[in-house]
Design a protein around this motif. Structure first.
Motif, PDB file in Angstrom:
ATOM      1  N   SER A   1       0.811  -1.205   0.000  1.00 20.47           N
ATOM      2  CA  SER A   1       0.000   0.000   0.000  1.00 20.47           C
ATOM      3  C   SER A   1       0.850   1.263   0.000  1.00 20.47           C
ATOM      4  CB  SER A   1      -0.902  -0.011   1.246  1.00 20.47           C
ATOM      5  OG  SER A   1      -1.500   1.255   1.379  1.00 20.47           O
ATOM      6  N   GLY A   2       0.400   2.230  -0.785  1.00 23.39           N
ATOM      7  CA  GLY A   2       1.046   3.549  -0.779  1.00 23.39           C
ATOM      8  C   GLY A   2       0.309   4.495   0.152  1.00 23.39           C
ATOM      9  N   GLY A   3      -0.564   3.941   0.974  1.00 23.21           N
ATOM     10  CA  GLY A   3      -1.340   4.761   1.898  1.00 23.21           C
ATOM     11  C   GLY A   3      -0.600   5.009   3.212  1.00 23.21           C
ATOM     12  N   GLN A   4      -1.198   5.810   4.063  1.00 24.33           N
ATOM     13  CA  GLN A   4      -0.558   6.153   5.344  1.00 24.33           C
ATOM     14  C   GLN A   4      -0.961   5.169   6.443  1.00 24.33           C
ATOM     15  OE1 GLN A   4       1.734   8.418   5.145  1.00 24.33           O
ATOM     16  NE2 GLN A   4       1.129   9.210   3.127  1.00 24.33           N
ATOM     17  N   ALA A   5      -0.215   5.220   7.545  1.00 22.25           N
ATOM     18  CA  ALA A   5      -0.381   4.240   8.622  1.00 22.25           C
ATOM     19  C   ALA A   5      -1.748   4.335   9.320  1.00 22.25           C
ATOM     20  CB  ALA A   5       0.743   4.388   9.631  1.00 22.25           C
ATOM     21  N   THR A   6      -2.267   5.535   9.462  1.00 24.75           N
ATOM     22  CA  THR A   6      -3.565   5.687  10.121  1.00 24.75           C
ATOM     23  C   THR A   6      -4.515   6.467   9.202  1.00 24.75           C
ATOM     24  OG1 THR A   6      -2.996   7.817  11.089  1.00 24.75           O
ATOM     25  CG2 THR A   6      -2.455   5.856  12.398  1.00 24.75           C
TER      26      THR A   6
ATOM     27  N   LEU B   1      -2.293  13.452   4.610  1.00 26.04           N
ATOM     28  CA  LEU B   1      -1.157  13.412   3.669  1.00 26.04           C
ATOM     29  C   LEU B   1      -1.490  12.794   2.311  1.00 26.04           C
ATOM     30  CD1 LEU B   1       1.469  12.180   6.293  1.00 26.04           C
ATOM     31  CD2 LEU B   1       1.239  14.518   5.417  1.00 26.04           C
ATOM     32  N   GLY B   2      -2.508  11.955   2.269  1.00 25.40           N
ATOM     33  CA  GLY B   2      -2.870  11.296   1.017  1.00 25.40           C
ATOM     34  C   GLY B   2      -1.997  10.085   0.715  1.00 25.40           C
ATOM     35  N   GLY B   3      -2.380   9.310  -0.302  1.00 18.15           N
ATOM     36  CA  GLY B   3      -1.631   8.096  -0.654  1.00 18.15           C
ATOM     37  C   GLY B   3      -0.717   8.323  -1.847  1.00 18.15           C
TER      38      GLY B   3
ATOM     39  N   ILE C   1     -10.055   7.896  -9.241  1.00 13.54           N
ATOM     40  CA  ILE C   1      -9.435   7.120  -8.156  1.00 13.54           C
ATOM     41  C   ILE C   1      -8.053   7.670  -7.831  1.00 13.54           C
ATOM     42  CG2 ILE C   1      -8.438   4.842  -7.608  1.00 13.54           C
ATOM     43  CD1 ILE C   1     -10.865   3.580  -9.050  1.00 13.54           C
ATOM     44  N   ARG C   2      -7.308   8.004  -8.874  1.00 16.89           N
ATOM     45  CA  ARG C   2      -5.951   8.532  -8.659  1.00 16.89           C
ATOM     46  C   ARG C   2      -6.010   9.837  -7.866  1.00 16.89           C
ATOM     47  NH1 ARG C   2      -2.442  11.870 -10.017  1.00 16.89           N
ATOM     48  NH2 ARG C   2      -3.858  12.981 -11.413  1.00 16.89           N
ATOM     49  N   LYS C   3      -6.912  10.718  -8.279  1.00 26.01           N
ATOM     50  CA  LYS C   3      -7.059  12.016  -7.593  1.00 26.01           C
ATOM     51  C   LYS C   3      -7.469  11.813  -6.137  1.00 26.01           C
ATOM     52  CE  LYS C   3      -8.383  15.318 -11.168  1.00 26.01           C
ATOM     53  NZ  LYS C   3      -9.622  15.354 -11.963  1.00 26.01           N
ATOM     54  N   ASP C   4      -8.503  10.983  -5.952  1.00 33.08           N
ATOM     55  CA  ASP C   4      -9.053  10.810  -4.606  1.00 33.08           C
ATOM     56  C   ASP C   4      -8.080  10.106  -3.665  1.00 33.08           C
ATOM     57  OD1 ASP C   4     -11.261  12.030  -5.583  1.00 33.08           O
ATOM     58  OD2 ASP C   4     -12.524  10.226  -5.684  1.00 33.08           O
ATOM     59  N   TYR C   5      -7.311   9.179  -4.209  1.00 32.07           N
ATOM     60  CA  TYR C   5      -6.360   8.461  -3.361  1.00 32.07           C
ATOM     61  C   TYR C   5      -5.192   9.379  -3.005  1.00 32.07           C
ATOM     62  CZ  TYR C   5      -3.816   4.476  -1.437  1.00 32.07           C
ATOM     63  OH  TYR C   5      -3.181   3.612  -0.595  1.00 32.07           O
ATOM     64  N   THR C   6      -4.762  10.161  -3.981  1.00 33.40           N
ATOM     65  CA  THR C   6      -3.636  11.072  -3.765  1.00 33.40           C
ATOM     66  C   THR C   6      -4.004  12.157  -2.739  1.00 33.40           C
ATOM     67  OG1 THR C   6      -3.012  10.690  -6.057  1.00 33.40           O
ATOM     68  CG2 THR C   6      -1.948  12.530  -4.967  1.00 33.40           C
ATOM     69  N   SER C   7      -5.257  12.600  -2.778  1.00 33.11           N
ATOM     70  CA  SER C   7      -5.669  13.656  -1.843  1.00 33.11           C
ATOM     71  C   SER C   7      -5.997  13.100  -0.460  1.00 33.11           C
ATOM     72  CB  SER C   7      -6.895  14.384  -2.398  1.00 33.11           C
ATOM     73  OG  SER C   7      -8.044  13.563  -2.249  1.00 33.11           O
ATOM     74  N   GLY C   8      -6.182  11.796  -0.364  1.00 33.44           N
ATOM     75  CA  GLY C   8      -6.503  11.206   0.932  1.00 33.44           C
ATOM     76  C   GLY C   8      -7.997  10.984   1.126  1.00 33.44           C
TER      77      GLY C   8
ATOM     78  N   CYS D   1       0.254   6.853  -5.300  1.00 33.56           N
ATOM     79  CA  CYS D   1      -0.127   5.902  -6.361  1.00 33.56           C
ATOM     80  C   CYS D   1       1.081   5.276  -7.052  1.00 33.56           C
ATOM     81  CB  CYS D   1      -0.991   6.599  -7.418  1.00 33.56           C
ATOM     82  SG  CYS D   1      -2.663   6.913  -6.829  1.00 33.56           S
ATOM     83  N   ASP D   2       2.224   5.985  -7.016  1.00 32.08           N
ATOM     84  CA  ASP D   2       3.403   5.469  -7.726  1.00 32.08           C
ATOM     85  C   ASP D   2       3.944   4.166  -7.147  1.00 32.08           C
ATOM     86  OD1 ASP D   2       3.258   7.592  -9.421  1.00 32.08           O
ATOM     87  OD2 ASP D   2       4.766   8.791  -8.354  1.00 32.08           O
ATOM     88  N   VAL D   3       3.699   3.952  -5.859  1.00 36.73           N
ATOM     89  CA  VAL D   3       4.199   2.706  -5.257  1.00 36.73           C
ATOM     90  C   VAL D   3       3.059   1.773  -4.853  1.00 36.73           C
ATOM     91  CG1 VAL D   3       6.342   3.768  -4.411  1.00 36.73           C
ATOM     92  CG2 VAL D   3       4.334   3.688  -2.907  1.00 36.73           C
ATOM     93  N   ASP D   4       1.820   2.259  -4.924  1.00 31.31           N
ATOM     94  CA  ASP D   4       0.682   1.460  -4.469  1.00 31.31           C
ATOM     95  C   ASP D   4       0.332   0.375  -5.491  1.00 31.31           C
ATOM     96  OD1 ASP D   4      -1.782   1.868  -2.287  1.00 31.31           O
ATOM     97  OD2 ASP D   4      -2.324   0.817  -4.151  1.00 31.31           O
ATOM     98  N   ILE D   5       0.435  -0.876  -5.065  1.00 27.87           N
ATOM     99  CA  ILE D   5       0.253  -1.983  -6.014  1.00 27.87           C
ATOM    100  C   ILE D   5      -1.206  -2.125  -6.459  1.00 27.87           C
ATOM    101  CG2 ILE D   5       0.364  -4.519  -6.229  1.00 27.87           C
ATOM    102  CD1 ILE D   5       3.046  -3.107  -6.733  1.00 27.87           C
ATOM    103  N   SER D   6      -2.153  -1.873  -5.567  1.00 26.21           N
ATOM    104  CA  SER D   6      -3.553  -1.978  -5.986  1.00 26.21           C
ATOM    105  C   SER D   6      -3.843  -0.970  -7.090  1.00 26.21           C
ATOM    106  CB  SER D   6      -4.502  -1.740  -4.807  1.00 26.21           C
ATOM    107  OG  SER D   6      -4.223  -2.663  -3.786  1.00 26.21           O
ATOM    108  N   TYR D   7      -3.310   0.248  -6.934  1.00 25.34           N
ATOM    109  CA  TYR D   7      -3.498   1.232  -7.982  1.00 25.34           C
ATOM    110  C   TYR D   7      -2.822   0.792  -9.282  1.00 25.34           C
ATOM    111  CZ  TYR D   7      -3.551   5.332 -10.840  1.00 25.34           C
ATOM    112  OH  TYR D   7      -3.733   6.156 -11.908  1.00 25.34           O
ATOM    113  N   GLN D   8      -1.587   0.278  -9.150  1.00 24.79           N
ATOM    114  CA  GLN D   8      -0.871  -0.209 -10.344  1.00 24.79           C
ATOM    115  C   GLN D   8      -1.696  -1.273 -11.078  1.00 24.79           C
ATOM    116  OE1 GLN D   8       2.197   1.047 -11.251  1.00 24.79           O
ATOM    117  NE2 GLN D   8       1.904   2.399  -9.496  1.00 24.79           N
ATOM    118  N   TYR D   9      -2.251  -2.214 -10.322  1.00 21.66           N
ATOM    119  CA  TYR D   9      -3.042  -3.281 -10.934  1.00 21.66           C
ATOM    120  C   TYR D   9      -4.273  -2.699 -11.653  1.00 21.66           C
ATOM    121  CZ  TYR D   9      -0.529  -7.332  -8.891  1.00 21.66           C
ATOM    122  OH  TYR D   9       0.399  -8.290  -8.576  1.00 21.66           O
ATOM    123  N   LEU D  10      -4.862  -1.652 -11.054  1.00 22.32           N
ATOM    124  CA  LEU D  10      -6.024  -1.025 -11.707  1.00 22.32           C
ATOM    125  C   LEU D  10      -5.644  -0.449 -13.073  1.00 22.32           C
ATOM    126  CD1 LEU D  10      -7.905   0.825  -8.806  1.00 22.32           C
ATOM    127  CD2 LEU D  10      -8.710  -1.164 -10.093  1.00 22.32           C
TER     128      LEU D  10
END
Ligand code: TRP
Length: 412
Positions: free
Chosen positions: A320-325, A332-334, A358-365, A336-345
């Motif tokens: 996951s490229g997401g944060q711990a909590t 801080l947001g996630g 999805i990219r926008k929303d994940y990046t913004s948190g 996508c460059d290292v997040d495997i679920s996003y890569q697979y999408l």
């Protein structure tokens, strides 16, 4: 005279893929792919090192112009990122002249994973939009030579894997699938091309290209001629008669060394050089630096996985490229460059707008890791369910049809 000079192989000796010029260099060859970077292989550098060309906006636009179809998402998103002579093939097609497709699979394990499908999904699209013959080589001989399996087992796996390939939807009127072990002995023209290729390449050259050494078995040393031969239409007289038809090979970039060799010998045999379109690597669930392994079921999603296994593996292992909590993630947001679920999408979610959202929303948190994973789980569950249904319909008779040497729906 030095062999390289005699055969004019200057091109090949420069492109030795096993040489590492610094410690940080990615390793890419048919047997080993590794990188130290969390974002994966540096593909821009690889194009420079291999001397291939980038699939750029202009090429994609030409694809669309020539075929009158929207480019496939694997092309638009840079999964097929590199090529050799793609423009030549498109020019040829524009002039109403034929070409054919060639791809293959080394059957080393019973179950293929979703990453193995990428190249076949794209090849099927190419076959559909260009309406051309396709040959698929199952290199059971290769796997017996390289892995600790018997000829019989490798041959059995070739047909098991062929079922998965057929399930991708190839047109049986336009597709010939063959096991090297079963087909080559039946086709003198194929063997003749192998020997013609063998006569053009010295031990020194294959050492340079593939890194073979003194203790490698001699089967390995001559194998490249077997993978090269299907690039030439004259290896399949029952499909092409004696016509010298140009070939386009969709393949993983790791297979490029075989075809650099093939392209080098082609003019000396009076045959067209095969064109190539290269695919990037499909990352392991654990992250882009780790290797997918057929022996570790948890490094990828397999075509035999149950719906529940798909869900559990992604939830448990997808890096996951997401944060711990949740709080930190919202703040801080996630990544996508290292997040495997996003890569697979990016490989499997066809809808561009949805992917971008999805990219926008994940990046913004705004989108949490669990929500992103849920999206991927749904897509893969439905992809695998459809695949399993189609595979169940591939009977022995269907396999027989695809693997019988025969004239296809084209006149040459
Ligand atoms: N060597 C490839 C593998 O191990 C199989 C293969 C044979 C192939 N011919 C090919 C792959 C042509 C791509 C294109 O998987």
């Amino acid at each position: 005279m030095a062999n390289g000079v005699e055969h004019g192989l200057s091109d090949l000796s420069l492109s030795n893929t096993t040489v590492k010029d610094d410690v940080e260099e990615d390793v890419v060859n048919p047997w080993n792919v590794s990188t130290k970077s969390a974002t994966g292989i540096d593909y821009g550098k690889l194009i420079k090192r291999f001397g291939s060309s980038k699939v750029d906006e202009e090429l994609i636009a030409r694809f669309e112009k020539v075929t009158g179809k929207r480019a496939h998402h694997l092309l638009r998103r840079g999964v097929f990122f590199s090529h050799r002579d793609m423009h030549t093939i498109l020019n040829h097609y524009e002039q109403g002249k034929p070409f054919f497709l060639y791809t293959g699979r080394g059957p080393s394990s019973e179950s293929m994973h979703v990453g193995h499908l990428i190249s076949f999904i794209f090849t099927k699209w190419l076959q559909d939009v260009f309406n051309v013959p396709l040959v698929i080589q199952m290199t059971d001989d290769e796997k017996c030579l390289w892995k600790d399996i018997t000829l019989e087992e490798a041959n059995r796996l070739a047909y098991e894997n062929a079922k998965d390939i057929i399930a991708c939807g190839f047109d049986k009127e336009k597709t010939f699938i063959f096991s090297d072990l079963d087909f080559i002995g039946q086709c003198p023209e194929f063997y003749r091309n192998m020997v013609r290729i063998q006569k053009c390449v010295t031990f020194n050259q294959v050492k340079g290209i593939f890194g073979f050494g003194d203790s490698d078995v001699i089967g390995k040393i001559s194998f490249p001629s077997i993978q090269a031969a299907p690039s030439f239409s004259t290896s399949f007289p029952f499909i092409f008669n004696k016509a010298k038809v140009p070939c386009l090979i969709p393949c993983g970039i790791d297979q490029d060394p075989y075809f650099r060799m093939t392209r080098d010998v082609a003019p000396r045999l009076g045959l067209p050089k095969p064109a190539l379109i290269h695919c990037s690597f499909f990352p392991a669930l654990q992250g882009a630096q780790t290797k997918m392994s057929a022996s570790d079921q948890n490094t990828s999603i397999f075509l035999t996985d149950t719906q529940k296994q798909i869900k559990n593996k992604i939830n448990k292992y997808a890096f996951s490229g997401g944060q711990a909590t949740v709080e930190e993630h919202r703040r801080l947001g996630g990544n996508c460059d290292v997040d495997i679920s996003y890569q697979y999408l990016t490989f499997f979610l066809e809808d561009d707008e949805k992917l971008e959202q999805i990219r926008k929303d994940y990046t913004s948190g705004e989108l949490l890791t669990g929500e992103l994973k849920k999206e991927l789980i749904g897509i893969l569950q439905s992809l695998i369910a459809t695949h399993q249904e189609r595979r169940a319909k591939v009977t022995e008779d269907v396999i027989k049809e695809f693997t019988t040497p025969r004239k296809l729906k084209f006149n040459f």
